[in-house]
Design a protein around this motif. Sequence first.
Motif, PDB file in Angstrom:
ATOM      1  N   VAL A 159      18.555  52.285  54.653  1.00 29.96           N
ATOM      2  CA  VAL A 159      18.403  53.684  55.060  1.00 29.96           C
ATOM      3  C   VAL A 159      19.749  54.225  55.550  1.00 29.96           C
ATOM      4  O   VAL A 159      20.149  55.340  55.214  1.00 29.96           O
ATOM      5  N   ALA A 160      20.449  53.442  56.331  1.00 32.62           N
ATOM      6  CA  ALA A 160      21.758  53.873  56.843  1.00 32.62           C
ATOM      7  C   ALA A 160      22.747  54.100  55.698  1.00 32.62           C
ATOM      8  O   ALA A 160      23.520  55.065  55.717  1.00 32.62           O
ATOM      9  N   GLU A 161      22.713  53.211  54.695  1.00 29.47           N
ATOM     10  CA  GLU A 161      23.585  53.389  53.529  1.00 29.47           C
ATOM     11  C   GLU A 161      23.246  54.685  52.778  1.00 29.47           C
ATOM     12  O   GLU A 161      24.139  55.421  52.357  1.00 29.47           O
ATOM     13  N   SER A 162      21.958  54.946  52.622  1.00 30.79           N
ATOM     14  CA  SER A 162      21.535  56.168  51.922  1.00 30.79           C
ATOM     15  C   SER A 162      21.974  57.418  52.676  1.00 30.79           C
ATOM     16  O   SER A 162      22.459  58.378  52.075  1.00 30.79           O
ATOM     17  N   VAL A 163      21.812  57.393  53.977  1.00 28.02           N
ATOM     18  CA  VAL A 163      22.228  58.536  54.792  1.00 28.02           C
ATOM     19  C   VAL A 163      23.739  58.716  54.710  1.00 28.02           C
ATOM     20  O   VAL A 163      24.246  59.839  54.590  1.00 28.02           O
ATOM     21  N   GLY A 164      24.470  57.617  54.745  1.00 28.40           N
ATOM     22  CA  GLY A 164      25.927  57.688  54.622  1.00 28.40           C
ATOM     23  C   GLY A 164      26.351  58.261  53.275  1.00 28.40           C
ATOM     24  O   GLY A 164      27.272  59.086  53.202  1.00 28.40           O
ATOM     25  N   ARG A 184      19.464  63.564  44.080  1.00 29.84           N
ATOM     26  CA  ARG A 184      18.916  62.649  43.072  1.00 29.84           C
ATOM     27  C   ARG A 184      19.281  61.202  43.411  1.00 29.84           C
ATOM     28  O   ARG A 184      18.455  60.299  43.317  1.00 29.84           O
ATOM     29  N   ASP A 185      20.533  60.968  43.834  1.00 25.29           N
ATOM     30  CA  ASP A 185      20.953  59.618  44.217  1.00 25.29           C
ATOM     31  C   ASP A 185      20.152  59.112  45.414  1.00 25.29           C
ATOM     32  O   ASP A 185      19.709  57.959  45.432  1.00 25.29           O
ATOM     33  N   ALA A 186      19.957  59.982  46.395  1.00 26.84           N
ATOM     34  CA  ALA A 186      19.186  59.592  47.571  1.00 26.84           C
ATOM     35  C   ALA A 186      17.735  59.314  47.184  1.00 26.84           C
ATOM     36  O   ALA A 186      17.115  58.367  47.695  1.00 26.84           O
ATOM     37  N   GLN A 187      17.195  60.103  46.285  1.00 25.51           N
ATOM     38  CA  GLN A 187      15.816  59.907  45.830  1.00 25.51           C
ATOM     39  C   GLN A 187      15.656  58.568  45.107  1.00 25.51           C
ATOM     40  O   GLN A 187      14.671  57.868  45.294  1.00 25.51           O
ATOM     41  N   LYS A 211      13.655  51.476  47.465  1.00 25.48           N
ATOM     42  CA  LYS A 211      13.162  50.894  48.713  1.00 25.48           C
ATOM     43  C   LYS A 211      11.644  50.832  48.711  1.00 25.48           C
ATOM     44  O   LYS A 211      11.054  49.822  49.110  1.00 25.48           O
ATOM     45  N   CYS A 212      11.026  51.921  48.250  1.00 26.31           N
ATOM     46  CA  CYS A 212       9.557  51.941  48.191  1.00 26.31           C
ATOM     47  C   CYS A 212       9.032  50.856  47.256  1.00 26.31           C
ATOM     48  O   CYS A 212       8.055  50.185  47.570  1.00 26.31           O
ATOM     49  N   ASN A 213       9.696  50.688  46.122  1.00 25.47           N
ATOM     50  CA  ASN A 213       9.278  49.649  45.174  1.00 25.47           C
ATOM     51  C   ASN A 213       9.418  48.266  45.792  1.00 25.47           C
ATOM     52  O   ASN A 213       8.546  47.408  45.624  1.00 25.47           O
ATOM     53  N   LYS A 214      10.511  48.043  46.531  1.00 30.80           N
ATOM     54  CA  LYS A 214      10.702  46.743  47.178  1.00 30.80           C
ATOM     55  C   LYS A 214       9.615  46.507  48.219  1.00 30.80           C
ATOM     56  O   LYS A 214       9.045  45.408  48.304  1.00 30.80           O
ATOM     57  N   LEU A 253      15.442  44.838  59.489  1.00 31.87           N
ATOM     58  CA  LEU A 253      16.892  45.038  59.574  1.00 31.87           C
ATOM     59  C   LEU A 253      17.474  45.402  58.207  1.00 31.87           C
ATOM     60  O   LEU A 253      18.306  46.297  58.095  1.00 31.87           O
ATOM     61  N   THR A 254      17.000  44.751  57.159  1.00 34.94           N
ATOM     62  CA  THR A 254      17.467  45.055  55.800  1.00 34.94           C
ATOM     63  C   THR A 254      17.095  46.493  55.425  1.00 34.94           C
ATOM     64  O   THR A 254      17.926  47.226  54.887  1.00 34.94           O
ATOM     65  N   ASN A 255      15.855  46.867  55.730  1.00 38.77           N
ATOM     66  CA  ASN A 255      15.421  48.237  55.431  1.00 38.77           C
ATOM     67  C   ASN A 255      16.230  49.263  56.219  1.00 38.77           C
ATOM     68  O   ASN A 255      16.596  50.315  55.689  1.00 38.77           O
TER      69      ASN A 255
END
Length: 188
Positions: A99-104, A40-43, A49-52, A93-95
């Motif tokens: 993504v890296a933060e979400s995976v972490g 749920r957190d990852a979603q 991100k999609c909204n941005k 780079l921001t995106n």
Amino acid sequence: MAYQNSRMRQQRAMLQCSIVRCGLVVAMLAFFADVADADRDAQKKKEQKCNKLQDRQRVLEQKHDVSNVTDDPSATENKENEGSGNVDFQNALTNANEVAESVGLLKQKTQETSDKAKEVSSKFESYGTAVKALETNLDKLTEEQHTYNVAVANHIKEGEKERMKPFNEDNGAGETEQTEEEEEEKSY
């Protein structure tokens, strides 16, 4: 009596089995709840991100629409050529960082869930060992109770002649011997 002991063992085994099953179900539910929370957190992060990205795309489209409003076609061509030379790597780079933060975060939540599942598994293992030890002790106790009951019954049976002796003396010694012989024959 043997039938009752056997039945009690069967009922105890069924109870233990259902307790273990119930515990496993609870542990599995806890595990899946943790996984669902991480998902749920990852979603949520993905939706943000999609909204941005959609907002940025709308802004770019609005800029593009405004640039197309001009009547001079040569001005539009110049702007398009200028835009093709500039590539905005900062957004990429921001995106990538997001993504890296979400995976972490997903990895961290998965590791926490795995650790909790291992802890529950070890506790169930010790619980199972304790239940088996208790079952062994109860079986020993049941056997010792049976041995004690047999010993008490034998003691009472063997002492019966001695206790009945005063009553049999009134009837005469000869009759006592005959009744003892008759009792022995009847018992066979």
